[in-house]
Design a protein around this motif. Structure first.
Motif, PDB file in Angstrom:
ATOM      1  N   PRO A   1     -37.032 -15.825  73.613  1.00 12.51           N
ATOM      2  CA  PRO A   1     -36.887 -14.709  72.667  1.00 12.51           C
ATOM      3  C   PRO A   1     -36.591 -13.368  73.320  1.00 12.51           C
ATOM      4  O   PRO A   1     -36.505 -12.349  72.630  1.00 12.51           O
ATOM      5  CB  PRO A   1     -38.252 -14.689  71.971  1.00 12.51           C
ATOM      6  CG  PRO A   1     -39.201 -15.222  72.993  1.00 12.51           C
ATOM      7  CD  PRO A   1     -38.431 -16.263  73.754  1.00 12.51           C
ATOM      8  N   ARG A   2     -36.432 -13.344  74.647  1.00  8.42           N
ATOM      9  CA  ARG A   2     -36.189 -12.083  75.349  1.00  8.42           C
ATOM     10  C   ARG A   2     -34.941 -12.207  76.222  1.00  8.42           C
ATOM     11  O   ARG A   2     -34.748 -13.201  76.917  1.00  8.42           O
ATOM     12  CB  ARG A   2     -37.402 -11.733  76.221  1.00  8.42           C
ATOM     13  CG  ARG A   2     -37.266 -10.427  77.002  1.00  8.42           C
ATOM     14  CD  ARG A   2     -38.556 -10.165  77.775  1.00  8.42           C
ATOM     15  NE  ARG A   2     -38.831 -11.236  78.728  1.00  8.42           N
ATOM     16  CZ  ARG A   2     -38.375 -11.255  79.981  1.00  8.42           C
ATOM     17  NH1 ARG A   2     -37.636 -10.260  80.416  1.00  8.42           N
ATOM     18  NH2 ARG A   2     -38.668 -12.245  80.776  1.00  8.42           N
ATOM     19  N   VAL A   3     -34.093 -11.183  76.181  1.00 14.18           N
ATOM     20  CA  VAL A   3     -32.893 -11.123  77.025  1.00 14.18           C
ATOM     21  C   VAL A   3     -33.226 -10.329  78.286  1.00 14.18           C
ATOM     22  O   VAL A   3     -33.861  -9.275  78.218  1.00 14.18           O
ATOM     23  CB  VAL A   3     -31.718 -10.464  76.274  1.00 14.18           C
ATOM     24  CG1 VAL A   3     -30.514 -10.283  77.191  1.00 14.18           C
ATOM     25  CG2 VAL A   3     -31.347 -11.299  75.056  1.00 14.18           C
ATOM     26  N   ASP A   4     -32.821 -10.853  79.429  1.00 12.34           N
ATOM     27  CA  ASP A   4     -33.091 -10.178  80.689  1.00 12.34           C
ATOM     28  C   ASP A   4     -32.362  -8.834  80.740  1.00 12.34           C
ATOM     29  O   ASP A   4     -31.148  -8.762  80.541  1.00 12.34           O
ATOM     30  CB  ASP A   4     -32.629 -11.071  81.856  1.00 12.34           C
ATOM     31  CG  ASP A   4     -33.060 -10.533  83.197  1.00 12.34           C
ATOM     32  OD1 ASP A   4     -32.472  -9.540  83.647  1.00 12.34           O
ATOM     33  OD2 ASP A   4     -34.001 -11.104  83.792  1.00 12.34           O
ATOM     34  N   ARG A   5     -33.096  -7.764  81.006  1.00  5.35           N
ATOM     35  CA  ARG A   5     -32.498  -6.425  81.006  1.00  5.35           C
ATOM     36  C   ARG A   5     -31.504  -6.239  82.143  1.00  5.35           C
ATOM     37  O   ARG A   5     -30.519  -5.501  82.016  1.00  5.35           O
ATOM     38  CB  ARG A   5     -33.596  -5.367  81.131  1.00  5.35           C
ATOM     39  CG  ARG A   5     -34.391  -5.152  79.864  1.00  5.35           C
ATOM     40  CD  ARG A   5     -35.317  -3.963  80.025  1.00  5.35           C
ATOM     41  NE  ARG A   5     -36.030  -3.663  78.794  1.00  5.35           N
ATOM     42  CZ  ARG A   5     -36.837  -2.618  78.659  1.00  5.35           C
ATOM     43  NH1 ARG A   5     -37.035  -1.786  79.683  1.00  5.35           N
ATOM     44  NH2 ARG A   5     -37.448  -2.406  77.510  1.00  5.35           N
ATOM     45  N   ALA A   6     -31.760  -6.882  83.269  1.00  7.10           N
ATOM     46  CA  ALA A   6     -30.903  -6.675  84.438  1.00  7.10           C
ATOM     47  C   ALA A   6     -29.553  -7.376  84.286  1.00  7.10           C
ATOM     48  O   ALA A   6     -28.512  -6.828  84.634  1.00  7.10           O
ATOM     49  CB  ALA A   6     -31.612  -7.157  85.699  1.00  7.10           C
ATOM     50  N   THR A   7     -29.567  -8.607  83.767  1.00  6.31           N
ATOM     51  CA  THR A   7     -28.341  -9.406  83.690  1.00  6.31           C
ATOM     52  C   THR A   7     -27.775  -9.532  82.285  1.00  6.31           C
ATOM     53  O   THR A   7     -26.643  -9.957  82.114  1.00  6.31           O
ATOM     54  CB  THR A   7     -28.605 -10.815  84.243  1.00  6.31           C
ATOM     55  OG1 THR A   7     -29.596 -11.466  83.415  1.00  6.31           O
ATOM     56  CG2 THR A   7     -29.113 -10.759  85.675  1.00  6.31           C
ATOM     57  N   ARG A   8     -28.564  -9.199  81.270  1.00  5.67           N
ATOM     58  CA  ARG A   8     -28.192  -9.381  79.864  1.00  5.67           C
ATOM     59  C   ARG A   8     -27.924 -10.850  79.553  1.00  5.67           C
ATOM     60  O   ARG A   8     -27.107 -11.189  78.697  1.00  5.67           O
ATOM     61  CB  ARG A   8     -26.970  -8.530  79.491  1.00  5.67           C
ATOM     62  CG  ARG A   8     -27.156  -7.049  79.757  1.00  5.67           C
ATOM     63  CD  ARG A   8     -28.361  -6.476  79.042  1.00  5.67           C
ATOM     64  NE  ARG A   8     -28.567  -5.066  79.360  1.00  5.67           N
ATOM     65  CZ  ARG A   8     -29.622  -4.364  78.986  1.00  5.67           C
ATOM     66  NH1 ARG A   8     -30.586  -4.942  78.291  1.00  5.67           N
ATOM     67  NH2 ARG A   8     -29.733  -3.092  79.306  1.00  5.67           N
ATOM     68  N   ASN A   9     -28.630 -11.722  80.258  1.00  5.86           N
ATOM     69  CA  ASN A   9     -28.544 -13.160  80.007  1.00  5.86           C
ATOM     70  C   ASN A   9     -29.813 -13.632  79.313  1.00  5.86           C
ATOM     71  O   ASN A   9     -30.881 -13.033  79.448  1.00  5.86           O
ATOM     72  CB  ASN A   9     -28.369 -13.937  81.315  1.00  5.86           C
ATOM     73  CG  ASN A   9     -26.997 -13.724  81.924  1.00  5.86           C
ATOM     74  OD1 ASN A   9     -26.062 -13.307  81.241  1.00  5.86           O
ATOM     75  ND2 ASN A   9     -26.860 -14.013  83.195  1.00  5.86           N
ATOM     76  N   VAL A  10     -29.687 -14.726  78.594  1.00  5.97           N
ATOM     77  CA  VAL A  10     -30.835 -15.310  77.909  1.00  5.97           C
ATOM     78  C   VAL A  10     -31.088 -16.703  78.488  1.00  5.97           C
ATOM     79  O   VAL A  10     -30.154 -17.429  78.827  1.00  5.97           O
ATOM     80  CB  VAL A  10     -30.583 -15.397  76.383  1.00  5.97           C
ATOM     81  CG1 VAL A  10     -29.415 -16.306  76.062  1.00  5.97           C
ATOM     82  CG2 VAL A  10     -31.836 -15.883  75.664  1.00  5.97           C
ATOM     83  N   LYS A  11     -32.343 -17.054  78.621  1.00  8.15           N
ATOM     84  CA  LYS A  11     -32.717 -18.343  79.207  1.00  8.15           C
ATOM     85  C   LYS A  11     -32.780 -19.412  78.125  1.00  8.15           C
ATOM     86  O   LYS A  11     -33.343 -19.192  77.044  1.00  8.15           O
ATOM     87  CB  LYS A  11     -34.076 -18.230  79.914  1.00  8.15           C
ATOM     88  CG  LYS A  11     -34.494 -19.502  80.649  1.00  8.15           C
ATOM     89  CD  LYS A  11     -35.810 -19.286  81.382  1.00  8.15           C
ATOM     90  CE  LYS A  11     -36.224 -20.542  82.139  1.00  8.15           C
ATOM     91  NZ  LYS A  11     -37.510 -20.344  82.853  1.00  8.15           N
ATOM     92  N   ILE A  12     -32.196 -20.572  78.424  1.00 12.28           N
ATOM     93  CA  ILE A  12     -32.157 -21.691  77.494  1.00 12.28           C
ATOM     94  C   ILE A  12     -32.859 -22.887  78.151  1.00 12.28           C
ATOM     95  O   ILE A  12     -32.712 -23.127  79.349  1.00 12.28           O
ATOM     96  CB  ILE A  12     -30.707 -22.098  77.140  1.00 12.28           C
ATOM     97  CG1 ILE A  12     -29.860 -20.865  76.844  1.00 12.28           C
ATOM     98  CG2 ILE A  12     -30.693 -23.076  75.982  1.00 12.28           C
ATOM     99  CD1 ILE A  12     -30.258 -20.098  75.638  1.00 12.28           C
ATOM    100  N   GLU A  13     -33.601 -23.627  77.348  1.00 10.28           N
ATOM    101  CA  GLU A  13     -34.259 -24.843  77.826  1.00 10.28           C
ATOM    102  C   GLU A  13     -33.765 -26.023  77.006  1.00 10.28           C
ATOM    103  O   GLU A  13     -33.810 -26.009  75.774  1.00 10.28           O
ATOM    104  CB  GLU A  13     -35.775 -24.720  77.690  1.00 10.28           C
ATOM    105  CG  GLU A  13     -36.546 -25.958  78.125  1.00 10.28           C
ATOM    106  CD  GLU A  13     -38.024 -25.864  77.784  1.00 10.28           C
ATOM    107  OE1 GLU A  13     -38.393 -26.242  76.647  1.00 10.28           O
ATOM    108  OE2 GLU A  13     -38.795 -25.371  78.628  1.00 10.28           O
TER     109      GLU A  13
END
Length: 383
Positions: free
Chosen positions: A247-259
């Motif tokens: 539910p959170r987008v990484d501020r540094a890369t603007r990527n989101v983690k998927i599992e």
């Protein structure tokens, strides 16, 4: 008079000779220019050898691609809570174990003896409490004595439970079912709390974690199918589904983690492996397709060279095709291929290699014995 006539005659002869010489030089220059023009007209531009392909429509399945890492559904480094001397290693490296199965036993002789002593003390306290309770009922002793006996009994029982827990900790069991790794612990070895005994991993099913840019988030959702491949099994693919989206987008890369979760019943995939992940999104599209090598990119736009047949006559009178540069609008790419959105029609023959030496009107010799790569899903090759 005779001298004047002679001088005039000489002047006339000299003018005639000079005029003849100038006329000859001028005529030679004109002849040379005509010959050069004739030769250039006969030979023209030198022919260039190129490869070619015919632009045609292909079906494309839109996909999102990422590189991920495999992770066990459950995975721990089995350790001990208490120090002790290893008495027995009850498993073999690399085998599957069940939840609760004994892995290691530590020496617990002294602890069991202490437990027996505490149990005997607890039994004595129980007897004393039972006897004093009977005495209290006939008013032979005070209530305070009975309360003291009850407190003593509870204390003894608590000591027994504490010591029993310590004895249980001397037998180290698998916290869940899985596969153990390679251990270097041996009987007779002394281990301290926190020392790693062996790794335990549940590998069926198995997770794959990967990241995608935030602009692709709208195309994702739990339950979407994924296909995973890894270099350990070239040409093979493992199917799975998206399980969770962070539910959170990484501020540094603007990527989101998927599992995503994968079926791994054959136990081929192992935690820690890297994997190539592809997710099908949207419906199948049809695109006019060319190899990537056919397109040249410039600041003013992308171009290709179209082959126009029978537009040039060589010195032997044979008709040769020529190159014509056209602007195109490239679309999405996949592997070695790129989609062409505008600028070409189906069936056009296009130069796929050698375009750097071409310009409009260059005669072409087409040699397709060695074609550039045109694979929609290339894999790295090691020579």
């Amino acid at each position: 008079m005779t001298t004047k006539r002679t001088t005039a005659k000489r002047m006339i002869i000299m003018l005639i000779c000079l005029s003849t010489l100038l006329g000859t030089l001028f005529g030679f220059d004109v002849y040379k220019a005509q010959m050069i023009k004739k030769i250039m007209a006969g030979n023209g531009l030198p022919a260039a050898t190129v490869t070619s392909a015919v632009a045609g429509y292909q079906s494309w399945q839109p996909q999102l691609s990422a590189v991920g890492s495999l992770r066990a559904v459950r995975g721990v480094e089995v350790t001990t809570e208490v120090a002790g001397l290893v008495r027995e290693v009850a498993f073999n490296s690399g085998e599957d174990v069940k939840a609760g199965q004994v892995l290691v036993r530590l020496n617990d002789d002294a602890d069991r003896a202490q437990l027996a002593s505490l149990q005997a003390a607890a039994e004595f306290s129980q007897t004393a409490y039972t006897r004093d309770k009977a005495q209290y009922e006939i008013q032979a002793i005070a209530e305070a004595q009975l309360d003291a006996d009850a407190a003593e009994l509870k204390n003894r029982r608590a000591q027994v439970e504490q010591q029993a827990a310590l004895v249980r900790k001397k037998t180290i069991r698998a916290p869940f079912a899985g596969r153990v790794g390679i251990t270097t612990v041996n009987p007779g070895q002394y281990i301290n709390p926190g020392d790693a005994i062996v790794t335990l991993q549940t590998v069926d099913p198995i997770y794959v974690d990967f990241h995608l840019p935030q602009e692709q988030l709208g195309q994702l959702g739990p339950g979407q199918s994924v296909a995973v491949s890894t270099s350990a099994f070239a040409g093979g693919s493992f199917g799975g589904k998206v399980r969770a989206i962070d539910p959170r987008v990484d501020r540094a890369t603007r990527n989101v983690k998927i599992e995503a979760i994968l079926d791994n019943r054959e136990r081929k995939l192992l935690p820690g492996m890297y994997a190539n992940v592809k997710i099908d999104v949207g419906s199948v599209q049809r695109y006019l397709t060319l190899p990537q090598t056919a397109i040249a990119y410039y600041p003013y736009g992308a171009t290709v060279f179209v082959i126009k047949p029978g537009m040039h006559k060589n010195a032997r009178g044979e008709m040769m095709p020529v190159a014509q540069q056209v602007f195109v609008t490239p679309g999405p790419s996949r592997g070695d291929q790129v989609a062409i959105l505008k600028g070409l029609d189906e069936g056009m023959q296009v130069v796929t290699s050698g375009e750097l030496k071409l310009k409009n009107g260059t005669p072409l010799i087409i040699n397709n014995r060695l074609q550039p790569a045109d694979n929609p899903a290339p894999t790295p090759q090691e020579q």
